[in-house]
Design an enzyme around this catalytic site. Structure first.
Site, PDB file in Angstrom:
ATOM      1  N   HIS A 150       0.488  -1.361  -0.293  1.00  0.00           N
ATOM      2  CA  HIS A 150      -0.268  -0.123  -0.179  1.00  0.00           C
ATOM      3  C   HIS A 150       0.610   1.143  -0.280  1.00  0.00           C
ATOM      4  O   HIS A 150       2.073   1.661   0.273  1.00  0.00           O
ATOM      5  CB  HIS A 150      -0.521  -0.050   1.594  1.00  0.00           C
ATOM      6  CG  HIS A 150      -1.954   0.851   1.634  1.00  0.00           C
ATOM      7  ND1 HIS A 150      -2.105   2.333   1.998  1.00  0.00           N
ATOM      8  CD2 HIS A 150      -3.489   1.224   1.276  1.00  0.00           C
ATOM      9  CE1 HIS A 150      -2.862   3.142   1.701  1.00  0.00           C
ATOM     10  NE2 HIS A 150      -3.723   2.266   1.993  1.00  0.00           N
TER      11      HIS A 150
ATOM     12  N   ASP B  57       3.305  -4.397   8.086  1.00  0.00           N
ATOM     13  CA  ASP B  57       2.667  -3.055   7.323  1.00  0.00           C
ATOM     14  C   ASP B  57       0.959  -4.911   7.465  1.00  0.00           C
ATOM     15  O   ASP B  57       0.816  -5.624   6.846  1.00  0.00           O
ATOM     16  CB  ASP B  57       1.794  -3.011   6.142  1.00  0.00           C
ATOM     17  CG  ASP B  57       0.561  -2.251   6.494  1.00  0.00           C
ATOM     18  OD1 ASP B  57      -0.054  -2.385   6.602  1.00  0.00           O
ATOM     19  OD2 ASP B  57       0.555  -1.430   5.254  1.00  0.00           O
TER      20      ASP B  57
HETATM   21  N1  PMP Z   1      -1.573  -0.320   4.708  1.00  0.00           N
HETATM   22  C1  PMP Z   1      -2.697  -1.494   4.150  1.00  0.00           C
HETATM   23  C2  PMP Z   1      -2.856  -2.624   3.656  1.00  0.00           C
HETATM   24  C3  PMP Z   1      -4.341  -0.841   3.440  1.00  0.00           C
HETATM   25  O1  PMP Z   1      -5.088  -1.785   3.290  1.00  0.00           O
HETATM   26  C4  PMP Z   1      -4.444   0.270   4.341  1.00  0.00           C
HETATM   27  C5  PMP Z   1      -5.848   1.071   4.149  1.00  0.00           C
HETATM   28  N2  PMP Z   1      -6.422   0.857   2.726  1.00  0.00           N
HETATM   29  C6  PMP Z   1      -3.414   1.522   5.106  1.00  0.00           C
HETATM   30  C7  PMP Z   1      -2.092   0.498   5.355  1.00  0.00           C
HETATM   31  C8  PMP Z   1      -3.480   3.151   5.829  1.00  0.00           C
HETATM   32  O2  PMP Z   1      -4.123   2.795   6.989  1.00  0.00           O
HETATM   33  P1  PMP Z   1      -4.755   4.199   7.335  1.00  0.00           P
HETATM   34  O3  PMP Z   1      -5.518   4.794   5.748  1.00  0.00           O
HETATM   35  O4  PMP Z   1      -5.971   3.297   8.932  1.00  0.00           O
HETATM   36  O5  PMP Z   1      -4.120   4.481   8.260  1.00  0.00           O
END
Ligand code: PMP
Length: 416
Positions: free
Chosen positions: A114, A191
């Site tokens: 991500h 993550d």
């Molecule tokens: N990493 C992954 C794999 C995610 O799916 C997400 C949220 N889509 C995030 C990081 C970021 O999370 P947040 O927006 O809650 O900080």
């Protein structure tokens, strides 16, 4: 499985909520404890000498214990509350990364990260003049461990990996990655945004030196999440932000830092959020994470098989058994956004786009996919509504079924 526990879903019986990878609906227990906290124990913790403030402090401490234990961690000082995964990963990259990564060092991430676990490391590498290396995937959408192995050298300082891909659902072999990284003394950053809600996670058994997660994806409130770290690493880290609560003594020229976890939590904390997150952890524990996983695995397999059997539909990622509760797919001749619009008219909520994983989608050769994702409140009826909606969209758009259907086991990821 549990739809009745979720007030929003109970209020909208015809809604098919298939976007839990973006955020999960909240069970009543989470809403109730937040309200109770505000009604009975609300004050600024740590600061006041009066009883109400002490009660707020106790609520916060108890929440830290419960959430830590959910991840197999008994020492609450190892859990830093943050706004969520994004803040947790930025915290590690800024506080640990800036003080440990030097010119000529190497940072390794994977192709499926991500943006929240890609960009902070990419930017740190640029800033520190370190090398930034990307471990590729196999054609089946799994991490190519041989490629990863070839990237890890004695200069590798950090290996940052997702536990589960939000875009295609792949479950990564984090323990194996950690063994490779630790063999050269590198730190492993995981993550866990997409594993925390769906898999039993023991942070230490995984070999994670840092593990980041978001409460809102676990049925907890938005605006709360955490970073679990190895104690020694957290101790040696400089602060991420400075301000109230995280200081010991502020002199005119110098300041000393508070002990963990306060050193890494500047300012008034989100106590209600922490209390709500603890309730979400307790809720999931009561269901049992193996039951959560089994339920989602069944729905993921069913949805993958049903979708892949439709001419023109291509399902991405490894076979459904090796995926968390995510089904990412495209429909020939139909843009993912148009599909999402048609599905929305039928009260089916899915995500369409690059899922904040542009490096991955680029390598797959597609600008966007449609993504359905599952949690404890979904059932077969949601899958049927999704499948019926895809068929209806094909009819409305007259989409040509010229793409070969994916195999029932799930099609391979295409690399462009
Ligand atoms: N990493 C992954 C794999 C995610 O799916 C997400 C949220 N889509 C995030 C990081 C970021 O999370 P947040 O927006 O809650 O900080």
């Amino acid at each position: 499985m549990r739809r009745a526990d979720f007030p929003l879903l109970a209020r909208h019986p015809d809604l098919h909520y298939l976007d839990s990878a973006a955020t999960a609906q909240k069970p009543a227990v989470v809403l109730d404890v937040e309200r109770t906290f505000y009604e009975t124990s609300y004050a600024n913790p740590h600061r006041g000498a009066y009883d109400l403030s002490t009660r707020a402090t106790e609520c916060y401490q108890e929440a830290r214990q419960v959430v830590g234990r959910f991840f197999g961690v008994d020492d609450p000082r190892r859990l830093i509350f943050t706004r969520g995964t994004t803040e947790s990963l930025n915290l590690v990259a800024a506080a640990w990364g800036r003080s440990h990564v030097r010119a000529g060092d190497e940072i390794v991430v994977t192709r499926l990260e991500h943006h929240a676990d890609f960009v902070p490391w990419q930017q740190l590498a640029i800033e520190r003049r370190a090398a930034f290396r990307i471990a590729e995937l196999t054609p089946a959408g799994e991490l190519d461990l041989d490629h990863l192995r070839s990237l890890i050298t004695p200069r590798t300082r950090v290996v940052a990996v997702a536990h589960v891909s939000n875009a295609i659902g792949t479950i990564l072999p984090v323990a194996e990655v950690a063994a490779l990284a630790h063999a050269v003394g590198a730190v492993v950053v995981v993550d866990g945004a997409q594993s925390a809600p769906h898999l039993a996670v023991d942070v230490d058994a995984l070999g994670a030196d840092f593990f980041a997660f978001s409460g809102h994806k676990m049925g907890g409130p938005m605006g709360i999440g955490g970073l679990i770290g190895r104690r020694a690493l957290l101790e040696e880290m400089p602060p991420y932000q400075t301000g109230g609560d995280m200081i010991e003594v502020v002199g005119d020229d110098r300041t000393s830092w508070n002990v963990l976890p306060h050193k890494l939590e500047a300012g008034t904390p989100n106590v209600a959020g922490a209390v709500g997150l603890a309730a979400a952890c307790t809720y999931l524990t009561q269901i049992g994470m193996s039951a959560v996983r089994a339920h989602e695995r069944r729905l993921t397999t069913l949805a993958s098989d049903r979708l892949a059997a439709i001419p023109g539909v291509r399902v991405y990622g490894p076979p459904a058994g090796g995926r968390s509760g995510v089904v990412s797919f495209t429909v020939a001749g139909l843009h993912a956004h148009d599909l999402a619009t048609i599905l929305d008219q039928r009260q089916v909520c899915i995500r369409a786009g690059h899922h904040c994983a542009q490096p991955l989608l680029r390598s797959m050769g597609v600008p966007a996919t449609a993504r359905a994702s599952f949690f404890v409140y979904n059932d077969e009826g949601d899958v049927e509504a999704l499948v019926a909606g895809v068929l209806a969209a094909q009819e409305i758009f007259g989409a040509p079924a010229d793409d070969p259907p994916a195999s029932a086991a799930g099609a391979a990821v295409e690399h462009g």
